[in-house]
Design a protein around this motif. Structure first.
Motif, PDB file in Angstrom:
ATOM      1  N   GLY A 148       0.829  -1.202   0.000  1.00  0.00           N
ATOM      2  CA  GLY A 148       0.000   0.000   0.000  1.00  0.00           C
ATOM      3  C   GLY A 148       0.862   1.249   0.000  1.00  0.00           C
ATOM      4  N   ILE A 149       0.309   2.312  -0.545  1.00  0.00           N
ATOM      5  CA  ILE A 149       0.976   3.610  -0.530  1.00  0.00           C
ATOM      6  C   ILE A 149       0.079   4.600   0.193  1.00  0.00           C
ATOM      7  N   PHE A 150       0.673   5.638   0.771  1.00  0.00           N
ATOM      8  CA  PHE A 150      -0.106   6.672   1.445  1.00  0.00           C
ATOM      9  C   PHE A 150       0.696   7.965   1.454  1.00  0.00           C
ATOM     10  N   GLY A 151       0.008   9.042   1.738  1.00  0.00           N
ATOM     11  CA  GLY A 151       0.671  10.338   1.820  1.00  0.00           C
ATOM     12  C   GLY A 151      -0.350  11.441   1.980  1.00  0.00           C
ATOM     13  N   ALA A 152       0.041  12.505   2.667  1.00  0.00           N
ATOM     14  CA  ALA A 152      -0.862  13.639   2.888  1.00  0.00           C
ATOM     15  C   ALA A 152      -0.945  14.504   1.632  1.00  0.00           C
ATOM     16  N   GLN A 153      -2.163  14.937   1.318  1.00  0.00           N
ATOM     17  CA  GLN A 153      -2.361  15.782   0.144  1.00  0.00           C
ATOM     18  C   GLN A 153      -3.663  16.557   0.291  1.00  0.00           C
ATOM     19  N   ASP A 154      -3.641  17.808  -0.105  1.00  0.00           N
ATOM     20  CA  ASP A 154      -4.855  18.614  -0.081  1.00  0.00           C
ATOM     21  C   ASP A 154      -5.915  17.942  -0.952  1.00  0.00           C
ATOM     22  N   PRO A 155      -7.124  17.719  -0.414  1.00  0.00           N
ATOM     23  CA  PRO A 155      -8.149  16.991  -1.176  1.00  0.00           C
ATOM     24  C   PRO A 155      -8.434  17.585  -2.552  1.00  0.00           C
ATOM     25  N   LEU A 156      -8.400  18.902  -2.663  1.00  0.00           N
ATOM     26  CA  LEU A 156      -8.722  19.536  -3.943  1.00  0.00           C
ATOM     27  C   LEU A 156      -7.551  19.544  -4.915  1.00  0.00           C
ATOM     28  N   GLU A 157      -6.399  19.069  -4.457  1.00  0.00           N
ATOM     29  CA  GLU A 157      -5.229  19.004  -5.331  1.00  0.00           C
ATOM     30  C   GLU A 157      -4.891  17.574  -5.746  1.00  0.00           C
ATOM     31  N   ILE A 158      -5.726  16.605  -5.350  1.00  0.00           N
ATOM     32  CA  ILE A 158      -5.519  15.220  -5.774  1.00  0.00           C
ATOM     33  C   ILE A 158      -5.963  15.094  -7.226  1.00  0.00           C
ATOM     34  N   ASN A 198      -3.216   0.064  -4.293  1.00  0.00           N
ATOM     35  CA  ASN A 198      -3.786  -0.376  -3.019  1.00  0.00           C
ATOM     36  C   ASN A 198      -4.930  -1.367  -3.163  1.00  0.00           C
ATOM     37  N   VAL A 199      -5.573  -1.376  -4.325  1.00  0.00           N
ATOM     38  CA  VAL A 199      -6.753  -2.238  -4.493  1.00  0.00           C
ATOM     39  C   VAL A 199      -6.560  -3.264  -5.609  1.00  0.00           C
ATOM     40  N   LEU A 200      -6.319  -2.788  -6.810  1.00  0.00           N
ATOM     41  CA  LEU A 200      -6.325  -3.693  -7.956  1.00  0.00           C
ATOM     42  C   LEU A 200      -5.192  -4.714  -7.899  1.00  0.00           C
ATOM     43  N   ALA A 201      -4.046  -4.335  -7.334  1.00  0.00           N
ATOM     44  CA  ALA A 201      -2.948  -5.303  -7.194  1.00  0.00           C
ATOM     45  C   ALA A 201      -3.381  -6.496  -6.352  1.00  0.00           C
ATOM     46  N   ALA A 202      -4.122  -6.225  -5.282  1.00  0.00           N
ATOM     47  CA  ALA A 202      -4.609  -7.303  -4.412  1.00  0.00           C
ATOM     48  C   ALA A 202      -5.664  -8.145  -5.114  1.00  0.00           C
ATOM     49  N   VAL A 203      -6.503  -7.501  -5.908  1.00  0.00           N
ATOM     50  CA  VAL A 203      -7.541  -8.228  -6.651  1.00  0.00           C
ATOM     51  C   VAL A 203      -6.895  -9.196  -7.639  1.00  0.00           C
ATOM     52  N   ARG A 204      -5.851  -8.741  -8.335  1.00  0.00           N
ATOM     53  CA  ARG A 204      -5.176  -9.607  -9.311  1.00  0.00           C
ATOM     54  C   ARG A 204      -4.652 -10.887  -8.650  1.00  0.00           C
ATOM     55  N   LEU A 205      -3.991 -10.721  -7.516  1.00  0.00           N
ATOM     56  CA  LEU A 205      -3.415 -11.891  -6.857  1.00  0.00           C
ATOM     57  C   LEU A 205      -4.495 -12.800  -6.280  1.00  0.00           C
ATOM     58  N   THR A 206      -5.545 -12.213  -5.765  1.00  0.00           N
ATOM     59  CA  THR A 206      -6.655 -13.031  -5.268  1.00  0.00           C
ATOM     60  C   THR A 206      -7.246 -13.864  -6.398  1.00  0.00           C
ATOM     61  N   ARG A 207      -7.410 -13.225  -7.534  1.00  0.00           N
ATOM     62  CA  ARG A 207      -7.957 -13.917  -8.706  1.00  0.00           C
ATOM     63  C   ARG A 207      -7.053 -15.074  -9.119  1.00  0.00           C
ATOM     64  N   ILE A 223      -7.767  11.598   1.611  1.00  0.00           N
ATOM     65  CA  ILE A 223      -9.019  10.896   1.330  1.00  0.00           C
ATOM     66  C   ILE A 223      -8.848   9.866   0.210  1.00  0.00           C
ATOM     67  N   HIS A 224      -7.852  10.065  -0.664  1.00  0.00           N
ATOM     68  CA  HIS A 224      -7.616   9.059  -1.708  1.00  0.00           C
ATOM     69  C   HIS A 224      -7.132   7.753  -1.092  1.00  0.00           C
ATOM     70  N   TYR A 225      -6.316   7.834  -0.065  1.00  0.00           N
ATOM     71  CA  TYR A 225      -5.879   6.638   0.654  1.00  0.00           C
ATOM     72  C   TYR A 225      -7.055   5.993   1.372  1.00  0.00           C
ATOM     73  N   GLY A 226      -7.847   6.796   2.079  1.00  0.00           N
ATOM     74  CA  GLY A 226      -9.012   6.256   2.769  1.00  0.00           C
ATOM     75  C   GLY A 226      -9.959   5.546   1.821  1.00  0.00           C
ATOM     76  N   MET A 227     -10.186   6.150   0.662  1.00  0.00           N
ATOM     77  CA  MET A 227     -11.050   5.529  -0.349  1.00  0.00           C
ATOM     78  C   MET A 227     -10.555   4.140  -0.722  1.00  0.00           C
ATOM     79  N   SER A 228      -9.233   4.003  -0.908  1.00  0.00           N
ATOM     80  CA  SER A 228      -8.688   2.711  -1.337  1.00  0.00           C
ATOM     81  C   SER A 228      -8.856   1.649  -0.257  1.00  0.00           C
ATOM     82  N   LYS A 229      -8.758   2.050   1.006  1.00  0.00           N
ATOM     83  CA  LYS A 229      -8.917   1.088   2.096  1.00  0.00           C
ATOM     84  C   LYS A 229     -10.391   0.726   2.307  1.00  0.00           C
ATOM     85  N   THR A 230     -11.292   1.677   2.076  1.00  0.00           N
ATOM     86  CA  THR A 230     -12.722   1.354   2.101  1.00  0.00           C
ATOM     87  C   THR A 230     -13.041   0.317   1.024  1.00  0.00           C
ATOM     88  N   ALA A 231     -12.437   0.500  -0.153  1.00  0.00           N
ATOM     89  CA  ALA A 231     -12.649  -0.444  -1.248  1.00  0.00           C
ATOM     90  C   ALA A 231     -12.198  -1.850  -0.859  1.00  0.00           C
TER      91      ALA A 231
END
Length: 259
Positions: free
Chosen positions: A86-96, A108-117, A147-155
């Motif tokens: 996983g990757i993470f880092g602070a960033q202004d939400p409106l600048e993502i 954070n998400v699709l890499a795990a899906v590939r291996l699960t598959r 919030i981009h990191y949070g989104m990936s972990k919710t997924a």
């Protein structure tokens, strides 16, 4: 409780440092043959030197198709899959940017899906397997500064629950481990993004927890080994009735009885 993983092969993604390395070390101590993954062979070999037990090299950037195939060639069969990368880092939400959003989803998400598959069908054919995703308290308490990191972990919570249903009745369990704020080198850098860079580490950590993670009941950062302890248990035969769950190792950070 005797956590014996002798005869089992475990692949831990992103395991050259931090939580991933702690997980690899703990699985090896429990008797598993551990495949260490990272983007470069040099980092993987260095991490293997820090593991007491049976460890093999599985380099490859699993956020890409080519890197995933490289890992699958090194580890064609696994009994335990720990999707830790996983990757993470602070960033202004409106600048993502759109590219940032895509990168966080890819890594954070699709890499795990590939291996699960790739591994789940083989596990179900054998009638035994363990798949875990290292999620975060950020999955349910979205940090304003990433919030981009949070989104990936919710997924990942959704991905885990869905694959657990796909494995229903097969002897394969699928779970998320929701890690709280954890003490790693990357997190130290992150802490200093948010507090005075001139503070000694102990003071910086306390200031970070007070200002940015006040919900923590531990009131300290979690050590990687504490996350690894839960992963080893969930990887063992003793956790046979735990599947489809979001298991918290968050130091009481999430202020709810259920995730």
């Amino acid at each position: 409780m005797r956590l014996d993983l002798s005869g089992k092969t475990a692949l831990v993604t992103g395991s050259t440092q931090g939580i991933g390395l702690a997980i690899a070390q703990s699985l090896a101590r429990a008797g598993a043959r551990v495949a260490v993954n990272g983007r470069t062979r040099d980092k993987v070999e260095k991490a293997i030197e820090a593991i007491e037990g049976d460890a093999i090299s599985a380099p490859g950037d699993i956020s890409t198709d080519e890197g995933t195939e490289q890992v699958l060639r090194a580890v064609p069969d696994a009994d335990i899959l720990v999707n830790n990368l996983g990757i993470f880092g602070a960033q202004d939400p409106l600048e993502i940017t759109d590219d940032d959003w895509r990168r966080y989803f890819e890594v954070n998400v699709l890499a795990a899906v590939r291996l699960t598959r790739a591994y789940l069908p083989k596990m179900t054919a054998k009638g035994w397997g363990r798949i875990q995703y290292i999620a975060s308290d950020s999955a349910v308490v979205i940090p304003a500064e990433m919030i981009h990191y949070g989104m990936s972990k919710t997924a990942l919570l959704g991905v885990s629950r869905g694959f657990a249903k796909a494995a229903a009745g097969t002897g394969v369990t699928v779970n998320c481990v929701m890690a709280g704020p954890t003490h790693t080198g990357g997190v130290e850098d992150f802490v200093y993004q948010l507090v005075d860079k001139d503070l000694p580490w102990d003071e910086a950590q306390r200031e970070f927890m007070r200002r940015h993670r006040p919900q923590s009941l531990l009131q300290r950062l979690i050590e990687p080994e504490e996350i690894a302890n839960m992963v080893v248990y969930l990887s063992s035969p003793l956790a046979s009735a735990t599947t489809g769950g979001a298991v918290r190792v968050d130091g009481g950070y999430v202020d709810s009885i259920l995730p």
